[in-house]
Design an enzyme around this catalytic site. Structure first.
Site, PDB file in Angstrom:
ATOM      1  N   TYR A  22     -26.993  52.533  40.949  1.00  0.00           N
ATOM      2  CA  TYR A  22     -28.552  52.450  41.062  1.00  0.00           C
ATOM      3  C   TYR A  22     -29.134  51.535  39.928  1.00  0.00           C
ATOM      4  O   TYR A  22     -28.779  51.754  38.757  1.00  0.00           O
ATOM      5  CB  TYR A  22     -29.332  53.891  41.254  1.00  0.00           C
TER       6      TYR A  22
ATOM      7  N   HIS B 285     -33.828  53.630  44.991  1.00  0.00           N
ATOM      8  CA  HIS B 285     -33.711  54.922  44.263  1.00  0.00           C
ATOM      9  C   HIS B 285     -34.390  54.724  43.035  1.00  0.00           C
ATOM     10  O   HIS B 285     -34.346  55.331  41.873  1.00  0.00           O
ATOM     11  CB  HIS B 285     -32.155  54.816  43.604  1.00  0.00           C
TER      12      HIS B 285
HETATM   13  C1  GCO Z   1     -28.611  59.072  48.476  1.00  0.00           C
HETATM   14  C2  GCO Z   1     -28.831  59.498  47.191  1.00  0.00           C
HETATM   15  C3  GCO Z   1     -27.789  60.154  46.186  1.00  0.00           C
HETATM   16  C4  GCO Z   1     -28.448  60.816  45.036  1.00  0.00           C
HETATM   17  C5  GCO Z   1     -27.549  61.970  44.758  1.00  0.00           C
HETATM   18  C6  GCO Z   1     -28.118  63.007  43.608  1.00  0.00           C
HETATM   19  O1  GCO Z   1     -29.279  58.277  49.120  1.00  0.00           O
HETATM   20  O2  GCO Z   1     -27.371  59.345  48.755  1.00  0.00           O
HETATM   21  O3  GCO Z   1     -29.801  58.568  46.630  1.00  0.00           O
HETATM   22  O4  GCO Z   1     -26.981  59.139  46.109  1.00  0.00           O
HETATM   23  O5  GCO Z   1     -28.670  60.004  43.950  1.00  0.00           O
HETATM   24  O6  GCO Z   1     -27.452  62.792  45.879  1.00  0.00           O
HETATM   25  O7  GCO Z   1     -27.533  63.914  43.326  1.00  0.00           O
HETATM   26 MG    MG Z   2     -31.204  58.064  48.129  1.00  0.00          MG
END
Ligand code: GCO
Ligand code: MG
Length: 406
Positions: A164, A214
């Site tokens: 991210y 994100h």
């Molecule tokens: C997604 C999420 C995850 C989160 C994670 C945090 O869309 O799958 O953004 O990657 O970052 O679940 O613990």
């Molecule tokens: Mg996400």
């Protein structure tokens, strides 16, 4: 009238068969051999949720009639007076899912039949592909296509391994800048647009692409980015804004035709009510255990249906196999199902959680076992205890060293 079946014990287990610590709740009953399992996984604060269940919720639950799921959910939610937080909601979810599991086992039916029956035989899934550059991402997408996946979330991976916020800002930082997971929002946007261009150039429209911002852009950068990705016809663009900036969705919605998804960070009804009733998003992405379980998720899915909003429940590796199976039952019975986020569990997880659904040709298939349909091998789970650590990736910093959002 027969005496009600009551809760005789509530047990909690933390296991880590893969990257994430998973919290399982087991509700035992006055009927020998009848028990239910639920997911209470808030992996970053897993011990806090376990303590809340063991030290507070268990005493409240013992002796209650297992069939009174809604009553128990409403009463447990306010039993601590303060409510709607990530720790209490995950604790509630573990118990709630377990009570639904028990109801299905008593009825001898898979949960989706208790939710009104199947609207579809299986749930279309998306899974994750990333890479340090566009060609690595393209290779990973093609590998998933070869496995039958038609929907793929694509992210550029940072030098530090995160996916991210792109572009590690090695550029000059102020003297004395604090350590952290640095990212550069504007470079992230540029690099990601380049990746999407290369992907469409190579793969054409033969694959549905998804992307997760994100919450790594400022609101106005998010508006610009959502417009810039329009030519790539994304299945959805996720978390373009942080929960704290929900009001910006009004502007974002007006400026772009890109499908928008939001919600994994939502814990409070106000958060999901507004984005649904304002029709600001096309997909709701709540983490079902962060909402409090199946009981609230069913209600919110029904509300979303009235506003033309579909479900895409949060489902990365920090949702346990029990949580994924619960999501699947909700999805099979929801007319407004959108897509299932799948994290491809390893075989160790399948061994610890017998009955975990499997993907075939891009579809996740339920088992017809009663209840949620996933069991739990406590002995094997104990062989994979949790490894504790301080989260690094959430210590996000902007190029000038100031705190960013993870
Ligand atoms: C997604 C999420 C995850 C989160 C994670 C945090 O869309 O799958 O953004 O990657 O970052 O679940 O613990
Ligand atoms: Mg996400």
């Amino acid at each position: 009238m027969a005496a009600p079946i009551t809760i005789s014990d509530v047990q909690t287990f933390i296991t880590q068969p893969g990257r994430e610590r998973l919290l399982v709740v087991k509700v035992l009953t006055s009927e020998a051999g009848l028990y239910g399992l639920g997911c209470a996984t808030f992996t970053q604060r897993v011990h806090a949720v376990q303590a809340l269940i063991d030290r507070h919720l268990k005493a409240f639950l013992i002796g209650r009639d297992v069939s009174r799921i809604e009553d128990i959910w409403q009463m447990a939610r306010v039993n601590g007076y303060w409510r709607n937080g990530p720790v209490i909601n995950n604790a509630l979810s573990g118990v709630d899912q377990a009570l639904w599991d028990i109801l299905g086992k008593r009825a001898g039916l898979p949960l989706h039949d208790l939710f009104g029956g199947r609207c579809r035989e299986a749930a279309a899934v998306y899974t994750h592909a990333d890479g340090q550059n566009a060609s690595e991402v393209i290779d990973n997408v093609e590998a998933l296509r070869a496995e039958g996946y038609r929907h793929v979330r694509v992210q550029l991976r940072l030098e530090g391994g995160g996916v991210y916020g792109g572009g590690d800002a090695q550029q000059a930082r102020p003297i004395g800048a604090q350590p952290g997971a640095y990212y550069d929002p504007r470079r992230y946007a540029r690099d990601t647009l380049g990746m999407l261009e290369a992907l469409r150039g190579r793969l054409g429209d033969g694959v549905e692409l998804l992307h997760d911002v994100h919450e790594r852009l400022s609101p106005i950068e998010a508006v610009q980015f959502a417009k810039d990705v329009e030519p790539f016809k994304l299945f959805f663009l996720e978390d373009a804004l942080p929960p704290e900036q929900i009001a910006w969705f009004a502007r974002l919605r007006q400026q772009t035709s890109t499908a928008l998804a939001m919600g994994e960070l939502f814990n409070h009804p106000f958060e999901w009510q507004e984005v649904i009733t304002q029709r600001w998003v096309d997909f709701i992405r709540m983490h079902v255990s962060q909402m409090g379980g199946i009981t609230p998720a069913r209600n919110v899915a029904a509300l979303a249906a009235m506003y033309g909003v579909r479900t895409a429940w949060h489902g990365p590796a920090d949702t346990s196999p029990i949580g994924h199976a619960a999501n699947l039952h909700l999805e099979l019975a929801s007319p407004n199902f959108g897509i299932h986020e799948w994290c491809r569990f390893n075989e160790r997880a399948y061994a610890i959680f017998p009955g975990t659904p499997r993907v075939k040709d891009g579809y996740l298939y339920p088992s017809d076992a009663p209840g949620i349909g996933v069991d739990f091998d406590e002995k094997l789970a104990a062989e994979f205890p949790p490894h504790d650590y301080v989260e690094e990736w959430t210590q996000a910093r902007l190029p000038d060293g100031s705190p960013g959002l993870p």
